[in-house]
Design a protein around this motif. Structure first.
Motif, PDB file in Angstrom:
ATOM      1  N   ASN A 103       7.528  -2.907  -5.606  1.00  0.00           N
ATOM      2  CA  ASN A 103       7.087  -2.826  -6.789  1.00  0.00           C
ATOM      3  C   ASN A 103       6.002  -2.415  -7.028  1.00  0.00           C
ATOM      4  O   ASN A 103       4.878  -3.131  -6.627  1.00  0.00           O
ATOM      5  CB  ASN A 103       7.565  -4.137  -7.851  1.00  0.00           C
ATOM      6  N   PRO A 104       5.411  -1.302  -7.562  1.00  0.00           N
ATOM      7  CA  PRO A 104       3.900  -0.951  -7.620  1.00  0.00           C
ATOM      8  C   PRO A 104       3.235  -1.880  -8.182  1.00  0.00           C
ATOM      9  O   PRO A 104       3.525  -2.694  -9.090  1.00  0.00           O
ATOM     10  CB  PRO A 104       3.871   0.500  -8.368  1.00  0.00           C
ATOM     11  N   SER A 105       1.843  -1.749  -7.873  1.00  0.00           N
ATOM     12  CA  SER A 105       0.893  -2.619  -8.621  1.00  0.00           C
ATOM     13  C   SER A 105      -0.594  -2.061  -8.506  1.00  0.00           C
ATOM     14  O   SER A 105      -0.635  -0.699  -8.082  1.00  0.00           O
ATOM     15  CB  SER A 105       0.794  -4.085  -7.947  1.00  0.00           C
ATOM     16  N   GLU A 132      -7.994  -0.027  -1.295  1.00  0.00           N
ATOM     17  CA  GLU A 132      -9.465   0.637  -2.107  1.00  0.00           C
ATOM     18  C   GLU A 132      -9.163   1.567  -2.810  1.00  0.00           C
ATOM     19  O   GLU A 132      -9.627   1.849  -4.031  1.00  0.00           O
ATOM     20  CB  GLU A 132     -10.561   0.784  -1.054  1.00  0.00           C
ATOM     21  N   LYS A 133      -8.666   2.812  -2.269  1.00  0.00           N
ATOM     22  CA  LYS A 133      -8.248   4.144  -2.931  1.00  0.00           C
ATOM     23  C   LYS A 133      -7.313   3.883  -4.019  1.00  0.00           C
ATOM     24  O   LYS A 133      -7.714   4.561  -5.076  1.00  0.00           O
ATOM     25  CB  LYS A 133      -7.687   5.178  -1.941  1.00  0.00           C
ATOM     26  N   ALA A 182       0.820  -1.327  -0.142  1.00  0.00           N
ATOM     27  CA  ALA A 182      -0.033   0.033   0.138  1.00  0.00           C
ATOM     28  C   ALA A 182       0.924   1.100  -0.014  1.00  0.00           C
ATOM     29  O   ALA A 182       0.465   2.315  -0.565  1.00  0.00           O
ATOM     30  CB  ALA A 182      -1.049  -0.121   1.084  1.00  0.00           C
ATOM     31  N   PHE A 183       2.032   1.316   0.525  1.00  0.00           N
ATOM     32  CA  PHE A 183       2.970   2.497   0.740  1.00  0.00           C
ATOM     33  C   PHE A 183       3.416   2.914  -0.509  1.00  0.00           C
ATOM     34  O   PHE A 183       3.332   3.776  -1.053  1.00  0.00           O
ATOM     35  CB  PHE A 183       3.749   2.136   1.743  1.00  0.00           C
ATOM     36  N   PHE A 184       3.830   1.711  -1.298  1.00  0.00           N
ATOM     37  CA  PHE A 184       4.729   2.194  -2.662  1.00  0.00           C
ATOM     38  C   PHE A 184       3.343   2.274  -3.538  1.00  0.00           C
ATOM     39  O   PHE A 184       3.950   2.974  -4.465  1.00  0.00           O
ATOM     40  CB  PHE A 184       5.637   0.678  -2.819  1.00  0.00           C
ATOM     41  N   ASN A 185       2.348   1.723  -3.353  1.00  0.00           N
ATOM     42  CA  ASN A 185       1.355   2.129  -4.265  1.00  0.00           C
ATOM     43  C   ASN A 185       1.096   3.625  -4.035  1.00  0.00           C
ATOM     44  O   ASN A 185       0.684   4.327  -5.124  1.00  0.00           O
ATOM     45  CB  ASN A 185       0.105   1.387  -4.099  1.00  0.00           C
ATOM     46  N   GLU A 186       0.732   4.299  -2.800  1.00  0.00           N
ATOM     47  CA  GLU A 186       0.538   5.353  -2.633  1.00  0.00           C
ATOM     48  C   GLU A 186       1.533   6.318  -3.104  1.00  0.00           C
ATOM     49  O   GLU A 186       1.432   7.481  -3.960  1.00  0.00           O
ATOM     50  CB  GLU A 186       0.288   5.899  -1.206  1.00  0.00           C
ATOM     51  N   LEU A 187       2.809   5.889  -3.059  1.00  0.00           N
ATOM     52  CA  LEU A 187       3.993   6.600  -3.419  1.00  0.00           C
ATOM     53  C   LEU A 187       3.709   6.765  -4.760  1.00  0.00           C
ATOM     54  O   LEU A 187       4.129   7.894  -5.679  1.00  0.00           O
ATOM     55  CB  LEU A 187       5.307   6.031  -3.184  1.00  0.00           C
ATOM     56  N   LYS A 242      -7.202   1.297  -6.038  1.00  0.00           N
ATOM     57  CA  LYS A 242      -7.925   0.662  -7.097  1.00  0.00           C
ATOM     58  C   LYS A 242      -8.841   1.326  -8.066  1.00  0.00           C
ATOM     59  O   LYS A 242      -8.887   1.542  -9.177  1.00  0.00           O
ATOM     60  CB  LYS A 242      -8.551  -0.724  -6.648  1.00  0.00           C
ATOM     61  N   LYS A 243      -9.466   2.345  -7.233  1.00  0.00           N
ATOM     62  CA  LYS A 243     -10.187   3.519  -7.578  1.00  0.00           C
ATOM     63  C   LYS A 243      -9.305   4.445  -8.452  1.00  0.00           C
ATOM     64  O   LYS A 243      -9.672   4.768  -9.419  1.00  0.00           O
ATOM     65  CB  LYS A 243     -10.938   4.058  -6.563  1.00  0.00           C
ATOM     66  N   TYR A 244      -8.234   4.687  -7.882  1.00  0.00           N
ATOM     67  CA  TYR A 244      -7.465   5.827  -8.634  1.00  0.00           C
ATOM     68  C   TYR A 244      -6.973   5.145 -10.080  1.00  0.00           C
ATOM     69  O   TYR A 244      -6.941   5.907 -10.975  1.00  0.00           O
ATOM     70  CB  TYR A 244      -6.164   5.953  -7.719  1.00  0.00           C
ATOM     71  N   ILE A 245      -6.412   3.755  -9.989  1.00  0.00           N
ATOM     72  CA  ILE A 245      -6.048   3.347 -11.383  1.00  0.00           C
ATOM     73  C   ILE A 245      -7.421   3.244 -12.337  1.00  0.00           C
ATOM     74  O   ILE A 245      -7.252   3.483 -13.560  1.00  0.00           O
ATOM     75  CB  ILE A 245      -5.633   1.969 -11.100  1.00  0.00           C
ATOM     76  N   SER A 246      -8.485   2.929 -11.656  1.00  0.00           N
ATOM     77  CA  SER A 246      -9.629   2.890 -12.445  1.00  0.00           C
ATOM     78  C   SER A 246      -9.793   4.138 -13.203  1.00  0.00           C
ATOM     79  O   SER A 246     -10.261   4.337 -14.431  1.00  0.00           O
ATOM     80  CB  SER A 246     -11.037   2.072 -11.817  1.00  0.00           C
TER      81      SER A 246
END
Ligand SMILES: NC(=O)c1ccc[n+]([C@@H]2O[C@H](COP(=O)([O-])OP(=O)(O)OC[C@H]3O[C@@H](n4cnc5c(N)ncnc54)[C@H](O)[C@@H]3O)[C@@H](O)[C@H]2O)c1
Length: 389
Positions: A245-247, A282-283, A210-215, A285-289
């Motif tokens: 690695n982001p996802s 959750e945020k 979650a940390f690296f995804n927010e980054l 996945k919404k951001y990517i969508s």
């Protein structure tokens, strides 16, 4: 050589059976007839090359059955590798299945110790010992990763046993230590402490994702090079250069449910970090969508449903959530997933021919990159910056 019965032959049970059958006789029990039928013919139901190899290599030490009674009186140890899905209605893992197998084993073969490898709520093992008037139910957390399940079993980062009986825990630990190829560190604790080690480990991993995804979300918004930032951050040995690695979001069978279970264990104990890990995911996945939706594509091609390269498990894959969000905006979806034996998934067309799929998609959404995407990089959207799981 011991005689061991493994109950439940999913990722964990099959890996444990292959590992222990190098030195022991192992009976594998699963209620799923198709799985047992395949395993009896040394055909793996899981997409793991090492498991495929060891099913053949150890075939003389492996027996498979759908009937629990076929192993009774002939075993020195039962190992339970049964599913523990998270029940939203109870805000806890569903342990009914585990409990009923423990009850059955207590009736049929009360003197044989039971090792629980399933991930369970804290105190579950103690409760089972109490309920069935035993002291020989032991818990050992399993840390394998899907896609390299057997490698992780042969080379475990550590092996942990939780029990009230140190002598029994030591005996069981020696069976696993003997089969491992890397002389792993062995840790002992109470059962509840071992249960909590598993939940905290997976919640930490979820938090790190979650940390690296927010980054990465910030980098996407500010057009920063996420790779440079992650490399800069992770060059600090205290942070470390792994698992960064982001996802599109964490998912799979374990991280979402184990994190939810840990939150439920806190009850009145002050906390906020673990809860925000789930919210952050959750945020993300919404951001990517939204990134995809705002491009207003004619259609979106989903490249694979699996969470990780090398896994054939789609349980709680983050991209499934993203598919639903994009479909809510009436944007058609096509899916490329060669492991799916269905023509549609979530009412969207499943394609098994990659070239046709890639040609038909306006945007290709790939949680994990693969080199077959190279000719289509211009229309591929991925955040797989380091191209690793
Ligand atoms: N998959 C992972 O990467 C992983 C890693 C660590 C821990 N775990 C934990 O290990 C446990 C098992 O996970 P898994 O991924 O192997 O699950 P899974 O769903 O892949 O496999 C479970 C198997 O148990 C069988 N089964 C169900 N009820 C049965 C019964 N009463 N008797 C005999 N067989 C029965 C099912 O048919 C299935 O084949 C879970 O608690 C999970 O949280 C999983």
């Amino acid at each position: 050589m011991k005689r061991i019965t493994v109950i439940g032959s999913g990722y964990v049970g099959t890996a444990v059976a292959c590992l222990l059958s190098t030195k022991n006789m192992v009976a594998v029990i699963d209620t799923d007839k198709e799985i047992i039928h395949k395993l009896s013919k040394q055909i793996s139901h899981l997409d793991d090359p090492q498991i495929k190899k060891y099913l053949k290599k150890n075939k003389n030490n492996l027996k498979f059955s759908t009937e629990l009674t076929s192993a009774i009186s002939k075993t020195d140890l039962y190992i339970l590798c049964l599913p523990t899905d998270f029940l939203v209605s109870k805000n806890e893992f569903d342990t009914k299945n585990l409990k009923s197998v423990i009850s059955e084993l207590t009736e049929l073969d009360p003197k044989v110790p039971i090792l629980i490898k399933s991930t369970v709520p804290m105190h579950f093992t103690d409760e089972m010992n109490k309920e069935f008037n035993r002291d020989d139910i032991v818990f050992s957390p399993e840390f394998l990763r899907e896609g390299q399940a057997l490698y992780d079993s042969f080379y475990p980062s550590r092996i942990i046993f939780g029990s009230k009986k140190p002598s029994l825990a030591t005996k069981i630990a020696s069976i696993f230590k003997e089969a491992a190829k890397n002389s792993p560190q062995v840790l002992f604790s109470s059962a509840a402490e071992s249960e909590s080690i598993k939940l905290f480990s997976n919640s930490y991993l979820a938090m790190r994702v979650a940390f690296f995804n927010e980054l990465d979300s910030l980098c996407l918004s500010k057009s920063f090079d996420a790779k440079k930032i992650i490399e800069g951050v992770c060059s600090d040995a205290r942070i470390g250069n792994e698992y960064n690695n982001p996802s599109f979001g964490f998912g799979g069978y374990c991280l979402p449910k184990d994190t939810k279970q840990l939150i439920s264990q806190f009850k009145d104990i002050p906390n906020s970090l673990i809860t925000s890990v789930i919210q952050s995911n959750e945020k993300r996945k919404k951001y990517i969508s939204n990134k995809i939706i705002e491009k207003k594509p004619k259609n979106v091609g989903i490249y694979r449903l699996q969470m990780k390269e090398g896994s054939d498990n789609f349980k709680e894959s983050s991209v499934i959530n993203i598919i639903k969000k994009i479909k809510n905006h009436k944007i058609p979806i096509i899916i490329y997933e060669p492991l799916l034996r269905k023509q549609t998934f979530l009412n969207s067309k499943v394609m098994t021919n990659f070239t046709e799929f890639a040609a038909s998609a306006s945007i290709i959404l790939a949680n994990r990159y693969n080199e077959e995407l190279n000719p289509y990089l211009e229309k591929t959207f991925t955040r797989d910056i380091f191209q690793e799981n």
